[in-house]
Design a protein around this motif. Structure first.
Motif, PDB file in Angstrom:
ATOM      1  N   GLN A  31       0.820  -1.202   0.000  1.00  0.00           N
ATOM      2  CA  GLN A  31       0.000   0.000   0.000  1.00  0.00           C
ATOM      3  C   GLN A  31       0.859   1.260   0.000  1.00  0.00           C
ATOM      4  O   GLN A  31       0.479   2.283  -0.569  1.00  0.00           O
ATOM      5  CB  GLN A  31      -0.932  -0.004   1.218  1.00  0.00           C
ATOM      6  CG  GLN A  31      -2.050  -1.027   1.148  1.00  0.00           C
ATOM      7  CD  GLN A  31      -3.072  -0.701   0.070  1.00  0.00           C
ATOM      8  OE1 GLN A  31      -3.166   0.428  -0.409  1.00  0.00           O
ATOM      9  NE2 GLN A  31      -3.845  -1.697  -0.334  1.00  0.00           N
ATOM     10  N   ARG A  34       1.743   1.895  -3.512  1.00  0.00           N
ATOM     11  CA  ARG A  34       0.593   2.481  -4.208  1.00  0.00           C
ATOM     12  C   ARG A  34       0.410   3.946  -3.825  1.00  0.00           C
ATOM     13  O   ARG A  34       0.035   4.771  -4.664  1.00  0.00           O
ATOM     14  CB  ARG A  34      -0.679   1.678  -3.902  1.00  0.00           C
ATOM     15  CG  ARG A  34      -0.719   0.328  -4.600  1.00  0.00           C
ATOM     16  CD  ARG A  34      -1.950  -0.464  -4.194  1.00  0.00           C
ATOM     17  NE  ARG A  34      -3.181   0.221  -4.500  1.00  0.00           N
ATOM     18  CZ  ARG A  34      -3.784   0.237  -5.682  1.00  0.00           C
ATOM     19  NH1 ARG A  34      -3.230  -0.398  -6.703  1.00  0.00           N
ATOM     20  NH2 ARG A  34      -4.918   0.886  -5.869  1.00  0.00           N
ATOM     21  N   TYR A  35       0.668   4.272  -2.582  1.00  0.00           N
ATOM     22  CA  TYR A  35       0.582   5.667  -2.154  1.00  0.00           C
ATOM     23  C   TYR A  35       1.583   6.526  -2.921  1.00  0.00           C
ATOM     24  O   TYR A  35       1.224   7.603  -3.429  1.00  0.00           O
ATOM     25  CB  TYR A  35       0.849   5.761  -0.655  1.00  0.00           C
ATOM     26  CG  TYR A  35       1.097   7.180  -0.176  1.00  0.00           C
ATOM     27  CD1 TYR A  35       0.045   8.076  -0.025  1.00  0.00           C
ATOM     28  CD2 TYR A  35       2.390   7.627   0.091  1.00  0.00           C
ATOM     29  CE1 TYR A  35       0.267   9.380   0.396  1.00  0.00           C
ATOM     30  CE2 TYR A  35       2.623   8.927   0.514  1.00  0.00           C
ATOM     31  CZ  TYR A  35       1.564   9.796   0.663  1.00  0.00           C
ATOM     32  OH  TYR A  35       1.790  11.076   1.071  1.00  0.00           O
ATOM     33  N   ASN A 219      -4.784   9.093  -2.837  1.00  0.00           N
ATOM     34  CA  ASN A 219      -3.578   8.503  -2.263  1.00  0.00           C
ATOM     35  C   ASN A 219      -3.643   8.408  -0.742  1.00  0.00           C
ATOM     36  O   ASN A 219      -3.006   7.535  -0.138  1.00  0.00           O
ATOM     37  CB  ASN A 219      -2.343   9.297  -2.690  1.00  0.00           C
ATOM     38  CG  ASN A 219      -2.442  10.777  -2.360  1.00  0.00           C
ATOM     39  OD1 ASN A 219      -3.537  11.326  -2.226  1.00  0.00           O
ATOM     40  ND2 ASN A 219      -1.312  11.439  -2.220  1.00  0.00           N
ATOM     41  N   ASN A 222      -4.660   5.043   0.574  1.00  0.00           N
ATOM     42  CA  ASN A 222      -3.587   4.059   0.618  1.00  0.00           C
ATOM     43  C   ASN A 222      -2.700   4.256   1.840  1.00  0.00           C
ATOM     44  O   ASN A 222      -2.265   3.288   2.468  1.00  0.00           O
ATOM     45  CB  ASN A 222      -2.746   4.135  -0.654  1.00  0.00           C
ATOM     46  CG  ASN A 222      -3.545   3.809  -1.893  1.00  0.00           C
ATOM     47  OD1 ASN A 222      -3.898   4.681  -2.662  1.00  0.00           O
ATOM     48  ND2 ASN A 222      -3.861   2.535  -2.093  1.00  0.00           N
TER      49      ASN A 222
END
Length: 267
Positions: A31, A34-35, A219, A222
């Protein structure tokens, strides 16, 4: 006092605890990636809004194949770049992209090829229009594109993923996704590997068109998942330690697990 931790039962509990905590840490790291990825996308969107436009060729390579082929996609850092290009709209190959929402209303986005002087084309998303009376799928009346040479300013968008089946109805192409490889097969010229989301054009666009907004990626969601998974991992390790300490105290006779007779307590 803690020798019981070396028994097969407790070694198995420890192994399961470590595996669970490791998986949670890895999920948190995923995660976090992904952020960072979504943050980079948001930064490119904001930079595209602030930057001065550059020529199309500075951001997007020309296609090198024959008719019906699509060129190379732009470099990742070039997505959302504001560009300028001049050409002529091909009104014989207008694409209606159905099921698109702007300001909570479902309608159509109108994509039209802009044919350049070298014979290649770049698809231009000219904006959103409402459906005709009768429902969200009722085919709209599409304002005519300007005739002759048109100067376009827009932002570079990559091809959309997902089902990109293209149909032809009453001389117009229809689809649900701006999937360039599928659309290119319906066109009589090479197509650039990204499309443009129109910001301005000369002559001016018909006022019925609404600009299609570019939404920022969430974002922070995430980042919340990162904290969540890492807290779960810490709680798992803490829980193992707490249970082990409680067991050690019980074996040492420090705690009394027998039920109390509350009737004997003083009033």
């Amino acid at each position: 006092m803690y020798r019981f931790l070396l028994t097969p039962r407790w070694l198995g509990i420890l192994a399961l605890t470590l595996v669970a905590a490791t998986v949670m840490v890895l999920l948190g790291n995923w995660q976090l990636d992904r952020y960072h990825g979504r943050t980079a996308v948001n930064e490119r969107i904001d930079a595209g809004l602030r930057m001065a436009p550059v020529p199309l060729r500075d951001a997007l390579p020309a296609p090198t194949g024959g008719p019906g082929t699509v060129g190379a996609a732009p470099a990742e850092e070039r997505t959302f770049t504001r560009v300028t290009v001049t050409g002529r709209y091909d009104t014989d190959h207008v694409v209606l992209v159905r099921g698109r929402t702007v300001d909570t209303r479902v309608g159509f986005e109108v994509v039209t090829p802009l044919v350049l002087a070298d014979g290649t084309a770049v698809l231009v998303n000219r904006g959103w229009i409402p459906p005709a009376p009768g429902g969200a799928t009722a085919r709209p009346e599409v304002p005519a594109a300007p005739a002759g040479e048109v100067a376009v300013e827009g932002r570079v968008r990559v091809s959309e993923s997902g089902a990109g089946t293209v149909t032809r109805r009453d001389g117009r192409l229809e689809t649900r996704r701006i999937a360039l490889p599928h659309l290119a097969r319906e066109l009589p010229y090479p197509v650039h590997g990204a499309y443009l989301l129109l910001d301005e054009q000369t002559p001016a666009a018909d006022p019925v068109f609404k600009a299609v907004p570019i939404g920022h990626a969430n974002n922070w969601q995430n980042l919340g998942y990162v904290v969540q998974w890492w807290i779960f991992a810490a709680m798992t390790l803490f829980g193992y330690g707490w249970v082990a300490r409680r067991e050690a105290r019980r074996l040492a006779g420090v705690t009394d697990d027998r039920p109390r007779d509350r009737a004997a307590d003083p009033v």
